[in-house]
Design a protein around this motif. Structure first.
Motif: not given
Length: 545
Positions: A26, A53, A55-59, A61, A91-92, A143, A244
């Motif tokens: 992502k 924070t 849910s669509q962006t915090k993970d 890569n 963090k990112i 990733a 994605e």
């Protein structure tokens, strides 16, 4: 071709390792943000908190910004942007691009480099290299078992900037690459460059209103996606195109999202749904990509399937300094901390945006800061030019390591040489300083660093009295020390890449030591060294950095 040196990580080889190709990657793509920074700074800053924070962006890569970070190069805007993006540090990983509004008016591009200095990013694990401070940069992330790279080129990149970008592309043939340039278009020089290479996946830009992404075809039949992300009329929203990349399916998909409103734009309840200025496709996908590493390690070179001694794109026998692999860390002298030397460009052949010309006989110095993964011995490679004997002192982390280095004379100011020394560095940041001690020093271009980091040992089969030790030597060769094999008879040593290809193999009678040239290695790749005799087998997994 510019050479780089790499470090090596060793770790336990596990035969039952999980599939290194997890499925999806992502990437968040943010368009021009100058309006929200200028007109709603609090919303801009809080948007960064939401990214971490939601849910669509915090993970995610990786994050890319398409340029026009601020409005009209305003100092107040830069202060807001600096504070906001610092929230993501550590963090990112992210890359910013330089747009026309970021260099407008007084100060030009200097303000961008003041508020987002190169020194802030050089120590990041993702950092690959730069051209002209932080104005043009390359970062890498791993990733789903794939090495991805992002190259950011400032608006309207010059021929020299494009040449630098091309050297990065050619030097990293197994990396899957994104190129950002604020005003790129389907026929721009940036896109023409990208189309030449099958490992470049996308050209991304901003600058004018978003249009539907298009698939372009290169001369090798390779597919390139051109994506523009920019919505000037959405002044109070830090929107993103969420990319994605499905490694197994071979697809690149995009969907537009607002962390502020926590809604995708194709949601009928989203505030922008049906807006005439939105792109006609708010959810799109392109198939037909192969993200996995190919057996061909030089996919852009029709004459090679492996880098050989000179690297991809360079005919064998035509390169120089072939005993040394590519640098994993390259630090330009003009971007270091220095006192006394002047930044100069009056001699050809330098790398980066210039070199340091030492002017005073004593106490002139340059200090580089290098971040390494672990405490170990590293090879330091100083690139310099010199016409007379002008020794200098080497200090590392405050300790004098060499009181007087007699740098060999290169013969002319436009002839660059390298001086190498092996020195112990500590895990984390290290300060490396050269100081004049009676004569005014040479011209110094850059510092390259390579090394060996041992993370864990070896896997033994019936080899309790045998061991394999691996070191990277000053001459750039990998030294394999074999203990317990003195009476073993014929021993087979084999080096393979992760695809199972043989990179090196040799049979030796009663060996104790073997030297392997690392010039054929590539960065960020996994290799397995196997040592086997009639009774035992030892395997060691190494990863180049």
């Amino acid at each position: 071709m510019k050479k780089h040196t790499f470090g090596i990580v060793l770790f336990l080889f596990v035969l039952s390792a999980p599939n290194i190709f997890a499925q999806k990657v992502k990437v968040l793509v943010f368009g021009d943000s100058q309006k929200i920074v200028n007109e709603a700074p609090a919303s801009y800053t809080s948007a960064m908190d939401k990214i971490l924070t939601d849910s669509q962006t915090k993970d995610a890569n990786f994050i890319m910004h398409m340029g026009d970070i601020v409005e009209d190069n305003l100092v107040s805007n830069w202060q807001v942007a600096q504070t906001a993006w610092q929230k993501l540090d550590g963090k990112i990983p992210y890359v910013l691009n330089v747009g026309n509004n970021d260099i407008a008016g007084d100060g030009g591009i200097l303000k961008y480099n003041e508020y987002f200095p190169l020194s802030r990013y050089q120590a990041w694990p993702s950092f690959v290299g730069n051209y002209d401070r932080n104005s043009n940069v390359a970062h890498r992330f791993n990733a789903a078992g794939v090495n991805w790279m992002v190259i950011s080129l400032k608006i309207a990149p010059s021929a020299s900037i494009l040449a630098w970008a091309e050297s990065i592309i050619v030097g990293n043939p197994t990396n899957k690459i994104f190129i950002i340039s604020h005003d790129a278009n389907p026929t721009s020089n940036v896109t023409k460059l990208a189309l030449k290479y099958s490992n470049v996946l996308m050209v991304l830009c901003g600058h004018t209103e978003t249009v539907e992404p298009v698939a372009l075809t290169g001369p090798q039949g390779n597919k390139l996606i051109y994506l523009k992300t920019c919505f000037h009329n959405k002044v109070l929203d830090m929107y993103a195109c969420i990319l994605e990349l499905d490694v197994e399916a071979g697809t690149i998909s995009g969907r537009y999202y607002s962390p502020q409103y926590e809604k995708f734009w194709d949601d009928t309840t989203a505030p922008y749904y049906g807006d005439s200025k939105m792109p006609t496709k708010l959810l799109w996908s392109f198939p037909g990509f192969n993200f996995k590493n190919s057996d061909d390690l030089c996919p852009n070179d029709p004459n090679k399937v492996a880098p050989g001694l000179c690297g991809c794109g360079v005919p064998e026998g035509t390169c120089t300094d072939t005993n040394f692999p590519r640098d994993s860390i390259v630090l330009q002298a003009e971007n270091a901390v220095f006192s006394g030397p002047l930044i100069a460009t009056n001699q050809p052949g330098y790398n980066g945006s210039g070199f340091l010309d030492f002017t005073n006989n004593s106490n002139d110095y340059v200090t580089w800061t290098a971040n390494v993964l672990s405490s170990a011995d590293y090879v330091l490679s100083f690139r310099y030019a010199l016409t007379a004997n002008r020794p200098m002192k080497l200090t590392i982390n405050g300790d004098v390591r060499i009181p007087s280095i007699a740098f060999p004379i290169t013969g002319a100011w436009d002839i660059w040489g390298k001086y190498r020394t092996t020195q112990a560095l500590q895990a984390g940041n290290n300060t490396i300083t050269l100081t004049t001690i009676g004569s005014n020093g040479g011209n110094f271009d850059e510092l390259g660093i390579s090394g060996v980091q041992v993370v864990s040992g070896i896997e033994n089969r019936n080899a309790m009295s045998k061991s394999v030790n691996i070191l990277l030597k000053n001459n750039g060769n990998l030294m394999v020390n074999l203990m317990g094999y003195e009476q073993a008879g014929e021993v087979h040593l084999k080096l393979t890449n992760i695809m199972g290809q043989n990179v090196f193999q040799k049979s030796i009678i009663n060996p104790t030591q073997l030297s392997i040239s690392t010039s054929a290695f590539i960065k960020n790749a996994i290799y397995i060294i196997s040592v086997e005799d009639n009774n035992s087998k030892v395997q060691t997994k190494i990863m180049t950095l």
